[in-house]
Scaffold this motif. Structure first.
Motif, short mmCIF file in Angstrom:
data_model
loop_
_atom_site.label_atom_id
_atom_site.label_comp_id
_atom_site.label_asym_id
_atom_site.label_seq_id
_atom_site.Cartn_x
_atom_site.Cartn_y
_atom_site.Cartn_z
N LEU A 1 -6.37 -7.73 2.65
CA LEU A 1 -4.91 -7.28 2.95
C LEU A 1 -5.02 -6.42 4.25
CD1 LEU A 1 -1.84 -6.47 0.54
CD2 LEU A 1 -2.68 -4.81 2.16
N THR A 2 -4.11 -6.87 5.09
CA THR A 2 -3.83 -5.83 6.14
C THR A 2 -2.37 -5.31 6.25
OG1 THR A 2 -2.67 -7.31 7.90
CG2 THR A 2 -5.12 -7.15 7.84
N THR A 3 -2.18 -4.09 6.31
CA THR A 3 -1.01 -3.44 6.45
C THR A 3 -0.95 -2.18 7.07
OG1 THR A 3 0.72 -2.34 4.75
CG2 THR A 3 -1.76 -2.09 4.30
N HIS A 4 0.30 -1.68 7.62
CA HIS A 4 0.36 -0.47 8.28
C HIS A 4 1.12 0.68 7.50
CE1 HIS A 4 3.97 -2.38 9.81
NE2 HIS A 4 4.58 -1.31 9.69
N TYR A 5 1.53 0.04 6.03
CA TYR A 5 2.22 0.84 5.07
C TYR A 5 1.16 1.41 4.14
CZ TYR A 5 6.26 -2.18 5.94
OH TYR A 5 7.39 -2.94 6.75
N MET A 6 1.25 2.97 4.38
CA MET A 6 -0.03 3.72 3.82
C MET A 6 0.00 3.64 2.18
SD MET A 6 1.41 7.60 4.59
CE MET A 6 3.21 7.96 4.31
N HIS A 7 1.39 3.50 1.71
CA HIS A 7 1.52 3.72 0.28
C HIS A 7 1.22 2.35 -0.27
CE1 HIS A 7 5.26 2.03 2.09
NE2 HIS A 7 5.63 1.50 0.75
N GLU A 8 1.31 1.34 0.43
CA GLU A 8 0.96 0.01 -0.09
C GLU A 8 -0.54 -0.25 -0.24
OE1 GLU A 8 2.98 -3.76 1.18
OE2 GLU A 8 1.40 -4.04 2.48
N ALA A 9 -1.24 0.28 0.89
CA ALA A 9 -2.85 0.29 0.82
C ALA A 9 -3.07 1.32 -0.29
CB ALA A 9 -3.41 0.73 2.23
N GLU A 10 -2.65 2.44 -0.51
CA GLU A 10 -3.08 3.28 -1.53
C GLU A 10 -2.74 2.93 -3.10
OE1 GLU A 10 -2.28 8.10 -2.88
OE2 GLU A 10 -1.54 7.11 -0.88
N GLN A 11 -1.62 2.31 -2.94
CA GLN A 11 -1.33 1.40 -4.49
C GLN A 11 -2.14 0.42 -4.78
OE1 GLN A 11 2.75 0.07 -4.45
NE2 GLN A 11 2.51 -0.77 -6.50
N LEU A 12 -2.68 -0.38 -3.78
CA LEU A 12 -3.22 -1.68 -4.03
C LEU A 12 -4.55 -1.87 -4.11
CD1 LEU A 12 -0.78 -4.40 -2.12
CD2 LEU A 12 -0.97 -3.85 -4.75
N CYS A 13 -5.26 -1.08 -3.04
CA CYS A 13 -6.60 -1.46 -2.60
C CYS A 13 -7.47 -0.86 -3.48
CB CYS A 13 -6.61 -1.18 -1.22
SG CYS A 13 -5.66 -2.02 -0.17
N ASP A 14 -8.77 -1.44 -3.69
CA ASP A 14 -9.90 -0.74 -4.15
C ASP A 14 -10.69 -0.07 -3.12
OD1 ASP A 14 -9.62 -2.11 -6.68
OD2 ASP A 14 -10.26 -3.98 -5.74
N ARG A 15 -10.73 -0.44 -1.90
CA ARG A 15 -11.54 0.21 -0.76
C ARG A 15 -10.48 -0.14 0.48
NH1 ARG A 15 -16.91 -1.17 1.07
NH2 ARG A 15 -16.42 -3.02 0.22
#
Length: 318
Positions: free
Chosen positions: A202-216
């Motif tokens: 997943l690519t994103t520039h939303y920090m909360h989205e990356a923090e909420q979703l990603c394992d790494r």
């Protein structure tokens, strides 16, 4: 075997269309990036617009050839074995124009099922399951042109699952969505990984989205990966810092005491960064002397935005 392997990947674009006898100037979008994604992992590429996220996705999905380096998906080289890669992946691209707007949702999925050679008997069952999964079964006979943006994005995800891909690429999947639609998409992505065992990049520039979703998460900036770890591992880089967030009005200066602007709305500016507690009164005094109206000063928990600020000296949205 890793789901995705990237080694020293570089991509150059000409800055201008070369004319005869004109020297070509090149822009380096990717500067030798390397990373791996495990099977069943939700891996994030976090970075500002123009950092190289979409270029990376296009190379990994065989839409673009790299200038140099190597990339493999499920053990297949994305250049030499592109057809094998395409059979096993799918993509939700940024923007809405990945669907046929003058067809219904059902007709879209039936068309894409035929492209991927999904047997007719299996396709009907899969279309029904996917439309129910994304909450569009009751609107299956409506033209896509009459859908909201959130509904179109949900249908785009259903379309990307029509061939039951082992690896799913999501390029800014919640960009421009309303809050309710964004929450639905994030929950759906989590279910695809946890319940169906999909590998997702997943690519994103939303920090909360990356923090909420990603394992790494790999933080990418100006074509380079500048950090790669779990969300908690990345935040340890700023764990010992005192993170200060200041809201001000009428401030026209730049980066006071090393804080950077992370948001601006109706004349209110949010400044954020690490600061010693003893420096906070001096910061407030400085802002007041420069005719700024200080609305609030708060000490915050570290976020991925703070990691990016520490590594680059600027905000994620700059």
């Amino acid at each position: 075997m890793r789901a995705i392997e990237v080694r020293n990947l570089r991509k150059l674009y000409p800055k201008k269309i070369p004319l005869p006898f004109r020297k070509v100037e090149w822009f380096e979008a990717l500067k030798g990036i390397s990373f791996e994604v495990k099977r069943g992992e939700l891996f994030g590429l976090l970075g500002p617009n123009g950092a190289g996220k979409t270029t990376t996705i296009k190379i990994l999905t065989t839409l673009l050839e790299p200038t140099s380096g190597e990339a493999k998906v499920l053990g297949f080289d994305v250049v030499k074995e592109a057809r094998e890669v395409r059979r096993r992946i799918n993509l939700v691209a940024e923007g809405e124009r990945t669907l046929y707007w003058r067809l219904t949702a059902y007709e879209n999925l039936r068309y894409f099922a035929s492209i991927y050679y999904v047997p007719r008997s299996e396709a009907e069952k899969r279309i029904r399951e996917l439309l129910k999964m994304v909450g569009l079964w009751d609107r299956r006979n409506d033209l896509v042109m009459n859908y909201s943006r959130g509904m179109k994005q949900r249908l785009a995800i259903a379309k990307a699952l029509i061939n039951d891909p082992e690896v799913l690429f999501l390029d800014e999947p919640t960009l421009g969505l309303d809050v309710q639609s964004a929450v639905f998409v994030r929950d759906l992505v989590k279910r695809l990984v946890k319940e169906e065992g999909k590998t997702v990049l997943l690519t994103t520039h939303y920090m909360h989205e990356a923090e909420q979703l990603c394992d790494r998460i790999a933080i990418i900036d100006q074509g380079k990966i500048i950090a790669l770890d779990t969300p908690e591992g990345l935040k340890k880089l700023v764990k010992k810092d005192t993170i200060v967030e200041v809201k001000v009005k009428n401030y026209t200066g730049n980066n006071p005491f090393g804080l950077v602007k992370v948001e601006e709305n109706n004349g209110t500016i949010v400044l954020r960064g690490s600061l010693g507690e003893e420096e906070i009164p001096r910061l407030v005094e400085f802002l007041v002397r420069n005719n700024a109206k200080v609305l609030s000063v708060e000490v915050k928990e570290p976020t991925l935005e703070d990691v990016f600020i520490k590594l680059t000296g600027r905000g994620l949205r700059d």
